[in-house]
Design a protein around this motif. Structure first.
Motif, PDB file in Angstrom:
ATOM      1  N   ASP A   1       6.193  11.717   4.825  1.00 20.41           N
ATOM      2  CA  ASP A   1       7.616  11.388   5.436  1.00 20.41           C
ATOM      3  C   ASP A   1       8.712  10.815   4.587  1.00 20.41           C
ATOM      4  O   ASP A   1       9.715  11.018   4.493  1.00 20.41           O
ATOM      5  CB  ASP A   1       7.292  10.443   6.850  1.00 20.41           C
ATOM      6  N   GLY A   2       7.943   9.515   3.753  1.00 17.72           N
ATOM      7  CA  GLY A   2       8.786   9.023   2.928  1.00 17.72           C
ATOM      8  C   GLY A   2       9.142   9.786   1.664  1.00 17.72           C
ATOM      9  O   GLY A   2      10.452   9.749   1.272  1.00 17.72           O
TER      10      GLY A   2
ATOM     11  N   LYS B   1       0.793  -1.278   0.012  1.00 22.63           N
ATOM     12  CA  LYS B   1      -0.009  -0.057   0.106  1.00 22.63           C
ATOM     13  C   LYS B   1       0.963   1.497   0.021  1.00 22.63           C
ATOM     14  O   LYS B   1       0.608   2.338  -0.564  1.00 22.63           O
ATOM     15  CB  LYS B   1      -0.915  -0.024   1.195  1.00 22.63           C
ATOM     16  N   LEU B   2       1.958   1.245   0.876  1.00 20.45           N
ATOM     17  CA  LEU B   2       2.804   2.380   0.891  1.00 20.45           C
ATOM     18  C   LEU B   2       3.553   2.690  -0.546  1.00 20.45           C
ATOM     19  O   LEU B   2       3.403   3.941  -0.924  1.00 20.45           O
ATOM     20  CB  LEU B   2       3.939   2.140   1.785  1.00 20.45           C
TER      21      LEU B   2
ATOM     22  N   LEU C   1       0.085  10.314   6.013  1.00 17.52           N
ATOM     23  CA  LEU C   1       1.253  10.641   6.838  1.00 17.52           C
ATOM     24  C   LEU C   1       2.558   9.995   6.276  1.00 17.52           C
ATOM     25  O   LEU C   1       3.496  10.687   6.154  1.00 17.52           O
ATOM     26  CB  LEU C   1       0.687  10.536   8.228  1.00 17.52           C
ATOM     27  N   LEU C   2       2.629   8.740   6.380  1.00 19.83           N
ATOM     28  CA  LEU C   2       3.915   8.118   6.085  1.00 19.83           C
ATOM     29  C   LEU C   2       4.486   8.445   4.524  1.00 19.83           C
ATOM     30  O   LEU C   2       5.528   8.332   4.252  1.00 19.83           O
ATOM     31  CB  LEU C   2       3.684   6.631   6.301  1.00 19.83           C
TER      32      LEU C   2
ATOM     33  N   LEU D   1      -4.410  16.761   4.713  1.00 20.50           N
ATOM     34  CA  LEU D   1      -4.616  16.013   5.612  1.00 20.50           C
ATOM     35  C   LEU D   1      -5.853  16.712   6.371  1.00 20.50           C
ATOM     36  O   LEU D   1      -5.876  17.921   6.414  1.00 20.50           O
ATOM     37  CB  LEU D   1      -3.577  15.536   6.564  1.00 20.50           C
TER      38      LEU D   1
ATOM     39  N   HIS E   1       0.680  16.124   3.135  1.00 20.02           N
ATOM     40  CA  HIS E   1       0.512  16.709   4.447  1.00 20.02           C
ATOM     41  C   HIS E   1      -0.509  17.689   4.478  1.00 20.02           C
ATOM     42  O   HIS E   1      -1.256  17.750   5.275  1.00 20.02           O
ATOM     43  CB  HIS E   1       1.724  16.908   5.190  1.00 20.02           C
TER      44      HIS E   1
ATOM     45  N   LEU F   1       2.936   6.083  -2.523  1.00 23.18           N
ATOM     46  CA  LEU F   1       3.951   7.107  -3.088  1.00 23.18           C
ATOM     47  C   LEU F   1       4.043   7.311  -4.283  1.00 23.18           C
ATOM     48  O   LEU F   1       4.179   8.470  -4.786  1.00 23.18           O
ATOM     49  CB  LEU F   1       5.224   6.187  -2.589  1.00 23.18           C
TER      50      LEU F   1
ATOM     51  N   CYS G   1      -6.273  17.370   9.424  1.00 20.01           N
ATOM     52  CA  CYS G   1      -5.994  18.712  10.677  1.00 20.01           C
ATOM     53  C   CYS G   1      -5.488  19.875   9.917  1.00 20.01           C
ATOM     54  O   CYS G   1      -5.140  20.936  10.655  1.00 20.01           O
ATOM     55  CB  CYS G   1      -4.662  17.873  11.439  1.00 20.01           C
ATOM     56  N   PHE G   2      -5.085  20.030   8.407  1.00 21.53           N
ATOM     57  CA  PHE G   2      -4.758  21.259   8.019  1.00 21.53           C
ATOM     58  C   PHE G   2      -6.075  21.464   6.866  1.00 21.53           C
ATOM     59  O   PHE G   2      -7.098  21.840   7.532  1.00 21.53           O
ATOM     60  CB  PHE G   2      -3.710  21.146   7.093  1.00 21.53           C
TER      61      PHE G   2
ATOM     62  N   GLU H   1      -5.415   7.879   6.447  1.00 20.41           N
ATOM     63  CA  GLU H   1      -4.530   9.007   7.089  1.00 20.41           C
ATOM     64  C   GLU H   1      -3.350   8.535   7.236  1.00 20.41           C
ATOM     65  O   GLU H   1      -2.254   9.228   7.184  1.00 20.41           O
ATOM     66  CB  GLU H   1      -5.247   9.535   8.397  1.00 20.41           C
ATOM     67  N   ALA H   2      -3.214   7.241   7.806  1.00 19.10           N
ATOM     68  CA  ALA H   2      -1.912   6.788   8.531  1.00 19.10           C
ATOM     69  C   ALA H   2      -0.972   6.733   7.246  1.00 19.10           C
ATOM     70  O   ALA H   2       0.228   7.189   7.150  1.00 19.10           O
ATOM     71  CB  ALA H   2      -2.154   5.493   9.022  1.00 19.10           C
ATOM     72  N   ILE H   3      -1.481   5.940   5.960  1.00 27.98           N
ATOM     73  CA  ILE H   3      -0.571   6.028   4.932  1.00 27.98           C
ATOM     74  C   ILE H   3      -0.353   7.349   4.221  1.00 27.98           C
ATOM     75  O   ILE H   3       0.821   7.347   3.998  1.00 27.98           O
ATOM     76  CB  ILE H   3      -1.193   5.121   3.823  1.00 27.98           C
TER      77      ILE H   3
END
Lengths: 289, 289
Positions: A111-112, A26-27, A107-108, A82, A79, A31, A84-85, A103-105
């Motif tokens: 970061d990635g 999934k990541l 966020l990652l 998301l 980001h 990406l 929260c923004f 959301e989890a993916i």
């Protein structure tokens, strides 16, 4: 190879490394989704155009800088969208990353992509070690705290926004990073290029305000009307469409005038005018040329 | 200067740059909050211990690598605590960053710390350019996709977890990064150090499982019982406390045995045993020594 080919090849290589065999599926999918198909790729085009104007002495380093800038731009979009923004359900005409993958993916993925940007510069400048630290510092300044994208976004959490610092950090900083890292990659002096970077960053901010105010999603790819929704400063609210447009024309001219003496100066001025067209809301493009 | 002083000085310098005059005040406060007071700082201690064992040929580069590793560890804690992951209200005995400053700032703190890590390496290795790209690549591999922290966290979003890949990415990768970057900073060969890194990473994973299963928050600083709560694999569930403890003892011994021939080998073995004590749940520390 033309600019677009260099940029897309750089992005493909970076994502191929990040999603290599063994990456959680999934990541890997997310990406790739966050980066392709791209938007206007304005920042990496500017980066490469400056590198070319300086003689393109190290194309591999310039490509890496351009790729890093665009990866970081994509990370910031993922980001920013998301909940929260901006809580944006769409981006570039398709579901935003968190809408599609959770959301989890998302966020990652952000970061990635940040990590991939720095890894790309390190990998691609291994044969030009005198450039590695300079390009990485320049790119990091453009996106981190205290003056880069992260700071720009953080101003929105302050009870009292420093508007000049906010715009500089949220929009202009990545243009400065693009211009400076392009110059560094070709052994140019980034100090010669700050005038251009400033004018471009300011022009882009005005274009962004126009898009938002005119309710046109366009090449920025984000939903319109967010500034009013979140009570953010917007130049169109202050000067009107005509006033903002006049400011934009003046900043594009300033940008072209600020190109320092170099072999590729005319080519770069032409690119600035083309890119200015591309970042203009469609309904205004003709009149702002 | 002892290891702790070197680490805290490195962290203070990095945060001073990231929160310099002009940084949005809440972001600055939250960046500092996320990093001070620290936890056990195990990873940077291991990084510096390896650099010392290799002769500490470039202390400034070693300090930068250790600082980068710890900044990235702190970033991962801030993001892991967010509601879309562990939704942890506390960390290291105080409110987690998002509980204290809100989700938006917590997300930006994580992003900012990632950027600061790479910026730190670039800045501090400017006088040793042959090290910059190697340290940055090593650190980036430890935290990004496809095999670093980001990938480890992403495995939790998969319907079917590859447990070996999950543990390697989520826990062992940053130990490998710490060991390898410490070796590189002192002109050691990271290949000589993989055995130690693997054993340490595996030991830390078992310790983490023990903490979680025993309901002790301890030096890891995260609330216990998360594995059962989220249905994650845990070695204690599989082998029982005694079995897990036996495995932990064996891995610490393996780690010490894997220290390659070098001037500082004895010192490093002593540090491994001390750190093993520090990462042991308090109620088991005596019996596992």
């Amino acid at each position: 190879m033309d600019l677009s080919d260099r940029i897309e090849t750089g992005m493909q290589t970076a994502i191929r490394y990040a999603t290599a065999n063994g990456c959680p599926p999934k990541l890997a999918q997310a990406l790739r989704y966050a980066v392709f198909p791209g938007g206007a790729r304005i920042r990496p085009r500017i980066c490469l155009a400056v590198a070319l104007a300086c003689g393109d002495r190290n194309p591999r380093a310039a490509n890496a800088a351009a790729t890093a800038i665009e990866l970081l731009h994509c990370a910031s979009l993922v980001h920013d969208d998301l909940p929260c923004f901006d809580n944006a359900a769409t981006r570039r005409g398709k579901a935003s990353v968190h809408s599609e993958f959770g959301e989890a993916i998302a966020l990652l993925v952000g970061d990635g992509l940040i990590v991939s940007a720095f890894e790309t510069v390190a990998r691609e400048t291994a044969q030009a070690p005198e450039l590695t630290a300079r390009i990485i510092s320049t790119v990091a300044n453009a996106v981190g705290a205290p003056y880069g994208l992260v700071a720009g976004q953080a101003w929105e959490s302050e009870p009292k926004i420093n508007i000049a610092a906010y715009h500089r950090a949220k929009t202009a900083s990545l243009f400065t990073g693009a211009v400076s890292s392009g110059a560094i990659a070709s052994n140019g002096n980034p100090l010669d290029w700050y005038g251009l970077a400033d004018a471009l960053g300011a022009a882009y901010q005005v274009a962004d305000d126009l898009y938002d105010a005119l309710g046109e999603t366009g090449s920025m790819g984000k939903p319109a009307g967010q500034d009013a929704l979140f009570g953010r400063p917007n130049l169109v609210a202050e000067l009107g469409v005509e006033g903002a447009l006049k400011e934009l024309r003046s900043l594009v001219k300033q940008a072209a005038d600020q190109v320092p003496d170099c072999n590729g100066a005319d080519m770069l001025r032409a690119i600035i005018h083309t890119e200015a067209q591309r970042l203009m809301p469609a309904k205004l493009a003709a009149s702002a040329a």
